[in-house]
Write a protein that holds these residues in place. Structure first.
Motif, PDB file in Angstrom:
ATOM      1  N   HIS A  58      -5.190   1.206   4.791  1.00 34.72           N
ATOM      2  CA  HIS A  58      -3.813   1.697   4.798  1.00 34.72           C
ATOM      3  C   HIS A  58      -3.536   2.614   3.614  1.00 34.72           C
ATOM      4  CE1 HIS A  58      -3.500  -1.499   7.802  1.00 34.72           C
ATOM      5  NE2 HIS A  58      -2.472  -0.795   8.271  1.00 34.72           N
ATOM      6  N   GLY A  59      -4.574   3.280   3.134  1.00 36.21           N
ATOM      7  CA  GLY A  59      -4.359   4.433   2.272  1.00 36.21           C
ATOM      8  C   GLY A  59      -4.677   4.322   0.803  1.00 36.21           C
ATOM      9  N   LEU A  60      -4.834   3.126   0.265  1.00 37.71           N
ATOM     10  CA  LEU A  60      -5.170   3.021  -1.154  1.00 37.71           C
ATOM     11  C   LEU A  60      -6.635   3.386  -1.349  1.00 37.71           C
ATOM     12  CD1 LEU A  60      -3.250  -0.198  -2.292  1.00 37.71           C
ATOM     13  CD2 LEU A  60      -2.536   2.191  -2.414  1.00 37.71           C
TER      14      LEU A  60
ATOM     15  N   ALA B 231       0.835  -1.201   0.000  1.00 43.33           N
ATOM     16  CA  ALA B 231       0.000   0.000   0.000  1.00 43.33           C
ATOM     17  C   ALA B 231       0.874   1.257   0.000  1.00 43.33           C
ATOM     18  CB  ALA B 231      -0.928  -0.004   1.213  1.00 43.33           C
ATOM     19  N   GLU B 232       1.913   1.276   0.803  1.00 41.06           N
ATOM     20  CA  GLU B 232       2.796   2.439   0.880  1.00 41.06           C
ATOM     21  C   GLU B 232       3.503   2.701  -0.448  1.00 41.06           C
ATOM     22  OE1 GLU B 232       5.417   1.430   4.037  1.00 41.06           O
ATOM     23  OE2 GLU B 232       3.913   1.699   5.620  1.00 41.06           O
ATOM     24  N   GLU B 233       3.944   1.633  -1.104  1.00 41.22           N
ATOM     25  CA  GLU B 233       4.709   1.789  -2.338  1.00 41.22           C
ATOM     26  C   GLU B 233       3.830   2.086  -3.551  1.00 41.22           C
ATOM     27  OE1 GLU B 233       7.150  -1.643  -2.828  1.00 41.22           O
ATOM     28  OE2 GLU B 233       8.443  -1.170  -1.109  1.00 41.22           O
TER      29      GLU B 233
ATOM     30  N   ASP C 103       0.426   6.234  -5.024  1.00 39.94           N
ATOM     31  CA  ASP C 103       0.173   7.196  -6.099  1.00 39.94           C
ATOM     32  C   ASP C 103       0.075   6.526  -7.472  1.00 39.94           C
ATOM     33  OD1 ASP C 103       2.785   6.395  -6.313  1.00 39.94           O
ATOM     34  OD2 ASP C 103       3.614   8.396  -6.635  1.00 39.94           O
ATOM     35  N   LYS C 104      -0.256   5.233  -7.512  1.00 37.31           N
ATOM     36  CA  LYS C 104      -0.273   4.489  -8.769  1.00 37.31           C
ATOM     37  C   LYS C 104      -1.652   4.405  -9.417  1.00 37.31           C
ATOM     38  CE  LYS C 104       4.079   3.409  -9.027  1.00 37.31           C
ATOM     39  NZ  LYS C 104       4.538   2.010  -8.934  1.00 37.31           N
ATOM     40  N   GLY C 105      -2.642   5.098  -8.866  1.00 43.33           N
ATOM     41  CA  GLY C 105      -3.969   5.046  -9.470  1.00 43.33           C
ATOM     42  C   GLY C 105      -4.712   3.782  -9.082  1.00 43.33           C
ATOM     43  N   ARG C 106      -5.393   3.177 -10.047  1.00 40.12           N
ATOM     44  CA  ARG C 106      -6.222   2.016  -9.746  1.00 40.12           C
ATOM     45  C   ARG C 106      -5.377   0.790  -9.419  1.00 40.12           C
ATOM     46  NH1 ARG C 106     -10.335   1.722 -14.690  1.00 40.12           N
ATOM     47  NH2 ARG C 106      -8.448   2.399 -15.758  1.00 40.12           N
ATOM     48  N   ILE C 107      -5.766   0.117  -8.336  1.00 40.78           N
ATOM     49  CA  ILE C 107      -5.107  -1.103  -7.870  1.00 40.78           C
ATOM     50  C   ILE C 107      -6.150  -2.211  -7.816  1.00 40.78           C
ATOM     51  CG2 ILE C 107      -3.829  -2.200  -5.996  1.00 40.78           C
ATOM     52  CD1 ILE C 107      -2.253   0.019  -7.335  1.00 40.78           C
ATOM     53  N   LEU C 108      -5.806  -3.375  -8.340  1.00 45.53           N
ATOM     54  CA  LEU C 108      -6.741  -4.502  -8.363  1.00 45.53           C
ATOM     55  C   LEU C 108      -6.432  -5.495  -7.251  1.00 45.53           C
ATOM     56  CD1 LEU C 108      -6.961  -5.383 -12.181  1.00 45.53           C
ATOM     57  CD2 LEU C 108      -8.236  -3.651 -10.884  1.00 45.53           C
TER      58      LEU C 108
END
Length: 285
Positions: A129-131, A103-105, A108-113
């Motif tokens: 945790h932030g996503l 989540a930390e890394e 700022d990557k936009g959409r996460i599956l």
């Protein structure tokens, strides 16, 4: 997790005759070449071609059967699965650590599956945790309903039914993905096809964090979580074989972690966690 779909090989006699890149002229040329062979060789060729076609069709039918059985199983047991596993991360410190770092890394990557998200326990944890652009995907419509119910107050995640082997996203439009135990119903050949599809939708440098049971075991069962189901099969994988597939389809290896099972918290099998990222160019292995 909800059961993922199973990859299905395809075959085409027409493509076989055309050759890898040939058009109609190529097909005609092949036909002329075949006509010059003695009759016994043509008979052998025809038998071989028909046998290959029948084998491909048999694999296709078996794959469809297993896919349907997996979907039905998790539709039927979605509530029991949620009751059994939604809070499982409280007992698994390494899983929590790896998910927090992911989540930390990928903030700022936009959409996460969250692939094969099941009732949404890992999706929920990542959201905490932030996503905030999470999409949980599962083959089972029952699992998606269970995930929506258990995450109804979680605005950072949405859930939708989807096929891990045929995702709806365009090439390179997804920032990253996780898949915790979402490959347990794949054969090794099907896993390769799944990795190819996941790589397709990830942006260059996009991370994939996934886990699986380590070993060569194959377990079939007709009762799951106390519910009678059509037979489903679980597959374990040797870590080196999975690493080989990742490199073969164009992933770079970032980290591999293996652990023994947590006592009284899960099935007593060794586990592996792999963090990989999409490379720009596939490398020969």
């Amino acid at each position: 997790m909800g059961g993922p779909t199973l990859g299905i090989p395809s075959c085409s006699l027409r493509n076989h005759l055309k050759g890898e890149y040939g058009g109609e002229s190529s097909e005609k040329s092949h036909s002329q070449d075949l006509a010059s062979y003695p009759t016994p060789l043509l008979i052998i060729f025809n038998i071989f071609t028909i046998t290959c076609f029948q084998s491909c069709c048999a694999i296709r039918n078996e794959g469809m059967k297993q896919k349907n059985q997996v979907s039905k199983c998790y539709n039927k047991t979605s509530f029991e699965y949620g009751e059994s596993f939604f809070d499982e991360l409280t007992k698994k410190s390494l899983d929590r650590l790896l998910l927090r770092r992911f989540a930390e890394e990928n903030m700022d990557k936009g959409r996460i599956l969250d692939l094969a998200c099941g009732p949404g326990q890992t999706t929920h944890y990542l959201a905490r945790h932030g996503l905030d652009q999470l999409i949980g995907i599962d083959l089972s419509s029952g699992m998606i309903k269970e995930a929506q119910r258990r995450n109804q107050y979680q605005s950072r995640a949405t859930f939708e039914q989807g096929d891990l082997m045929d995702l709806r996203f365009e090439q390179g439009e997804i920032g990253g993905a996780i898949c915790f135990y979402g490959i347990v119903h794949f054969t090794l050949e099907e896993l390769e096809q799944a990795l190819i599809e996941i790589r397709r939708i990830l942006e260059v440098g996009g991370q994939l964090l996934f886990s699986f049971h380590v070993g060569t075991e194959r377990r079939s069962m007709e009762e799951f979580l106390g519910v009678q189901v059509e037979e489903i099969t679980f597959y374990f994988f040797e870590t080196e074989a999975v690493i080989h597939l990742l490199k073969k389809v164009g992933f770079g290896l970032l980290e591999v972690v293996e652990r023994h099972p947590y006592p009284e918290a899960e099935y007593p099998s060794k586990r592996a966690y792999i963090l990989a990222q999409k490379e720009n160019v596939k490398k020969d292995v």
